[in-house]
Write a protein that holds these residues in place. Structure first.
Motif, PDB file in Angstrom:
ATOM      1  N   UNK A 162      -5.246   5.046  -1.032  1.00  0.00           N
ATOM      2  CA  UNK A 162      -5.355   5.538  -2.417  1.00  0.00           C
ATOM      3  C   UNK A 162      -3.997   5.477  -3.104  1.00  0.00           C
ATOM      4  N   UNK A 163      -2.960   5.856  -2.359  1.00  0.00           N
ATOM      5  CA  UNK A 163      -1.610   5.903  -2.958  1.00  0.00           C
ATOM      6  C   UNK A 163      -1.079   4.497  -3.262  1.00  0.00           C
TER       7      UNK A 163
ATOM      8  N   UNK B 276      -1.034   0.470  -9.973  1.00  0.00           N
ATOM      9  CA  UNK B 276      -1.434   0.659 -11.372  1.00  0.00           C
ATOM     10  C   UNK B 276      -0.389   1.419 -12.189  1.00  0.00           C
ATOM     11  N   UNK B 277       0.297   2.365 -11.532  1.00  0.00           N
ATOM     12  CA  UNK B 277       1.277   3.167 -12.286  1.00  0.00           C
ATOM     13  C   UNK B 277       2.621   2.466 -12.448  1.00  0.00           C
ATOM     14  N   UNK B 278       3.016   1.674 -11.430  1.00  0.00           N
ATOM     15  CA  UNK B 278       4.414   1.210 -11.411  1.00  0.00           C
ATOM     16  C   UNK B 278       4.604  -0.299 -11.595  1.00  0.00           C
TER      17      UNK B 278
ATOM     18  N   UNK C 103       8.034 -12.498 -15.565  1.00  0.00           N
ATOM     19  CA  UNK C 103       8.953 -11.355 -15.581  1.00  0.00           C
ATOM     20  C   UNK C 103       9.112 -10.733 -14.188  1.00  0.00           C
ATOM     21  N   UNK C 104      10.100  -9.841 -14.102  1.00  0.00           N
ATOM     22  CA  UNK C 104      10.455  -9.239 -12.803  1.00  0.00           C
ATOM     23  C   UNK C 104       9.300  -8.428 -12.223  1.00  0.00           C
ATOM     24  N   UNK C 105       8.585  -7.711 -13.089  1.00  0.00           N
ATOM     25  CA  UNK C 105       7.529  -6.818 -12.593  1.00  0.00           C
ATOM     26  C   UNK C 105       6.335  -7.648 -12.106  1.00  0.00           C
ATOM     27  N   UNK C 106       6.035  -8.704 -12.849  1.00  0.00           N
ATOM     28  CA  UNK C 106       4.949  -9.587 -12.389  1.00  0.00           C
ATOM     29  C   UNK C 106       5.323 -10.225 -11.049  1.00  0.00           C
TER      30      UNK C 106
ATOM     31  N   UNK D  62      -5.172  -4.780  -7.132  1.00  0.00           N
ATOM     32  CA  UNK D  62      -4.994  -3.432  -6.563  1.00  0.00           C
ATOM     33  C   UNK D  62      -5.758  -3.321  -5.248  1.00  0.00           C
ATOM     34  N   UNK D  63      -6.928  -3.944  -5.201  1.00  0.00           N
ATOM     35  CA  UNK D  63      -7.760  -3.855  -3.996  1.00  0.00           C
ATOM     36  C   UNK D  63      -7.125  -4.630  -2.841  1.00  0.00           C
ATOM     37  N   UNK D  64      -6.535  -5.775  -3.148  1.00  0.00           N
ATOM     38  CA  UNK D  64      -5.851  -6.519  -2.076  1.00  0.00           C
ATOM     39  C   UNK D  64      -4.695  -5.667  -1.538  1.00  0.00           C
TER      40      UNK D  64
END
Ligand code: PMP
Length: 420
Positions: A51-52, A58-60, A70-73, A292-294
């Motif tokens: 879950x975490x 999703x949050x970060x 970009x860096x986050x992608x 997210x599921x992966x």
């Protein structure tokens, strides 16, 4: 089940009972009673690390993968692709590119059938299945054979629902192209010796397609050691999220296979009238994947590897044997698979009470289990029944829940008396 294997399980260290606290849903109530979740063969509850991990994505860093500069992608893509390596290590292959992310076992098996099956099965060829397959590993092959004018061959099973190598040998011919079977079946909980079955299949020049939906939970697959061609499983049965699964394919076979679903990221060059496709696994991963599921699946695999299969097997075996003893001791209960406790699946009926009626008694007691044909009408036909009850156990269940199952079964046995 091999007695040496069972001995090894019994002698391994027990899981810490605090594992239960990792699963928030074990704390909920149903009908005012503590919820006893015994429907684990349908789907499992999720531990906090899963879950975490999904929440963190999703949050970060909830960005697209392979679609952002970009860096986050980049962080999202790196996290996603590192799960591919985790899955490869988990399955025992040195080739991450042999790991295709899918929507689940059903999607993986259909992919093999619609791509590899369409390629190699022709008129007069044979596809071998067993009469205890889940519909996901039966209907695609049945329909392929109908389309191709090929023959669907049913391999005989032993009394425990197990496909023995000699029985498989007896149905193999020079026309056999594919053998599709389960690692562990979902109604009888029969565990196959995949290494021995693969040897038979390969001696006849065919390939083996394994439905690992139930098996992956109770025995760590070793696709290279067992010489498996295709192995499909779902995240949600392995304490991971829904909506994601894996298809392992032998690299040389994946190379030959055409894509089935077309769209973004699976192409190389799209010309006006022609398209070339990327190499596997990306050729089979069209469109935006469940990122997210992966990532959650990666966390689930890390979680089970940290606990260790031996401890998990010991826990599930102990619970199932307790349930077999308790239920077999009830006069009006018939257990169909008392020998298969290793797989944590117990199929039974209460004489004179329809499973759907019985399931409402369990529900009132706060117990979740499954009633029906369990997506395997072939197995019901094989057993000669219309439906069964199925209790299935996981690492967070405890003895008191098994005892409640047995008590509720007594009550369900009185169901007819209540009605009339
Ligand atoms: N095969 C077996 C043996 C199963 O138990 C299941 C799930 N019930 C499936 C295939 C299908 O899995 P999914 O619904 O996750 O695709």
């Amino acid at each position: 089940m091999n007695p040496d294997f069972l001995y090894a399980i019994r002698t391994c260290p027990a899981l810490d009972p605090a594992v239960r606290d990792d699963f928030p849903m074990t704390g909920i109530q149903s009908h005012g009673k503590p919820f006893a979740y015994l429907n684990n063969a349908a789907t499992t509850l999720k531990p906090l690390p899963v879950l975490e991990a999904m929440d963190r994505y999703y949050r970060e860093y909830g960005s697209p993968i392979h679609r952002g500069a970009d860096r986050i992608a980049h962080k999202a893509t790196t996290a996603f692709e590192s799960v591919r390596r985790t899955v490869a290590r988990f399955l025992g292959t040195p080739h991450p590119e042999a790991v295709v992310f899918t929507g689940g076992t059903t999607a993986g098996l259909n992919l093999v059938c619609l791509s590899y099956g369409e390629l190699v099965v022709g008129a007069g060829d044979e596809v071998v299945v067993t009469p205890n397959e889940h519909h996901a590993n039966y209907v695609p092959w049945q329909q392929l054979c109908r389309r191709k004018n090929a023959k669907l061959v049913l391999a005989p099973l032993d009394a425990n629902g197990c496909l023995q190598p000699e029985a498989l040998e007896s149905v193999m011919t020079e026309r056999t192209r594919i053998v599709a079977c389960s690692h562990i079946t979902n109604v009888m909980g029969a565990a196959m010796d995949l290494r021995a079955l693969a040897a038979v299949v390969h001696r006849h020049g065919a390939v083996i397609v394994v439905d690992g939906a139930q098996g992956v939970v109770h025995e760590r697959p070793d696709v290279v050691g067992w010489d498996i061609d295709f192995y499909a499983f779902s995240g949600h049965k392995l304490y991971g999220p829904t909506g994601v699964g894996v298809l392992y394919g032998r690299p040389a076979l994946l190379e030959k296979m055409p894509p089935v679903v077309m769209g973004g990221e699976m192409i190389d060059i799209v010309d006006v009238y022609e398209t070339s496709f990327r190499e596997p696994p990306w050729r089979f991963e069209a469109g935006t994947l469940p990122v997210a599921e992966v990532i959650g699946l990666g966390a689930a695999i890390d979680y089970v590897l940290e606990l260790g299969y031996c401890g998990m097997q010991k826990k599930v075996l102990g619970l199932t044997e307790r349930a077999v003893r308790g239920l077999s001791g009830l006069e009006n209960v018939h257990v169909y698979n008392p020998e298969n406790a290793f797989s944590g699946v117990l199929s039974f009926n209460i004489r004179g009470v329809h499973p759907h009626d019985a399931s409402s008694v369990y529900d009132r007691e706060g117990i979740a289990l499954r009633a029906g044909h369990h997506c395997s009408q072939p197995t019901m036909r094989w057993l000669g029944v219309g439906a069964t009850l199925r209790a299935s156990f996981a690492i967070y269940n405890d003895d008191s829940e098994v005892d409640r199952l047995i008590e509720a079964s007594k009550k369900a046995g009185d169901f007819l008396d209540v009605l009339f």
